[in-house]
Scaffold this motif. Structure first.
Motif, short mmCIF file in Angstrom:
data_model
loop_
_atom_site.label_atom_id
_atom_site.label_comp_id
_atom_site.label_asym_id
_atom_site.label_seq_id
_atom_site.Cartn_x
_atom_site.Cartn_y
_atom_site.Cartn_z
N TYR A 26 0.71 -1.47 0.13
CA TYR A 26 0.08 -0.07 -0.06
C TYR A 26 0.86 1.20 0.00
CZ TYR A 26 1.22 0.13 4.94
OH TYR A 26 1.63 0.13 6.29
N ASN A 28 0.27 5.32 1.19
CA ASN A 28 -0.34 6.39 2.07
C ASN A 28 -1.13 7.59 1.13
OD1 ASN A 28 0.23 5.26 4.81
ND2 ASN A 28 2.27 6.09 4.45
N GLY A 32 -6.12 7.55 4.32
CA GLY A 32 -5.93 6.47 4.65
C GLY A 32 -4.77 5.85 3.88
N ALA A 53 -10.30 -3.96 6.27
CA ALA A 53 -10.78 -2.75 6.26
C ALA A 53 -9.71 -1.64 6.47
CB ALA A 53 -11.95 -2.42 7.18
N GLU A 54 -8.52 -2.23 7.14
CA GLU A 54 -7.46 -1.40 7.58
C GLU A 54 -6.04 -2.13 7.36
OE1 GLU A 54 -7.64 -0.29 11.84
OE2 GLU A 54 -9.34 1.18 11.54
N SER A 56 -1.91 -1.55 8.88
CA SER A 56 -1.23 -0.72 9.73
C SER A 56 -1.92 0.43 10.51
CB SER A 56 0.08 -0.17 9.01
OG SER A 56 0.70 -1.19 8.35
N GLY A 57 -3.08 0.11 10.60
CA GLY A 57 -4.16 0.95 11.61
C GLY A 57 -4.64 2.30 10.67
N LYS A 58 -4.55 2.07 9.39
CA LYS A 58 -5.11 3.09 8.69
C LYS A 58 -6.16 2.34 7.52
CE LYS A 58 -0.75 5.85 8.47
NZ LYS A 58 0.32 6.28 7.59
N LYS A 59 -7.25 3.15 7.26
CA LYS A 59 -8.27 2.51 6.55
C LYS A 59 -8.08 2.58 5.16
CE LYS A 59 -12.20 4.52 9.15
NZ LYS A 59 -13.30 3.80 9.15
N VAL A 60 -8.39 1.37 4.52
CA VAL A 60 -8.28 1.19 3.16
C VAL A 60 -9.22 2.05 2.50
CG1 VAL A 60 -8.17 -0.48 1.15
CG2 VAL A 60 -7.18 -1.04 3.49
N GLY A 81 -15.86 1.47 3.27
CA GLY A 81 -14.66 2.45 3.30
C GLY A 81 -13.87 2.73 2.05
#
Length: 110
Positions: A26, A28, A32, A53-54, A56-60, A81
């Protein structure tokens, strides 16, 4: 006659996370992360996958250009999301049978 061919390098990914049998790559982006293609592991995706859905703690929030292109995936579930799916995200996925969206809003296909 002299002919020159120029190849642009693939955009490097900024992160990776293993979920089940799949490593998701991914970058950034605003709001997200966007799932990206990894030229170093083009056949990473196969079988049934559920995009988390996430990462590394970030929303896809997006599925990027060629993210799953040419892979052997058969079934994909896209989480709530995800707001954008690149038009070539699933290009040449000849085994793809079903794509399930877990959202009330249809993501933008660009």
């Amino acid at each position: 006659m002299l002919c020159a061919l120029s190849v642009l390098p693939a955009k490097a990914h900024q992160g990776a996370e293993v979920v089940g049998h799949t490593t998701f790559y991914y970058n950034n982006v605003d709001g997200g992360v966007e799932i990206t293609y990894n030229p170093e592991a083009p056949f990473n995706y196969y079988g049934t996958i559920e995009i988390p859905a996430e990462l590394s703690g970030k929303k896809v929030v997006a599925i990027g250009y060629n993210a799953f292109a040419g892979s052997s995936i058969t079934d994909v579930t896209i989480p709530t999301g995800v707001k954008k799916i690149d038009a070539r995200a699933f290009a040449n996925c000849q085994s793809l049978r079903t794509l399930t969206l877990r959202t009330a809003e249809i993501p933008e296909v660009a």
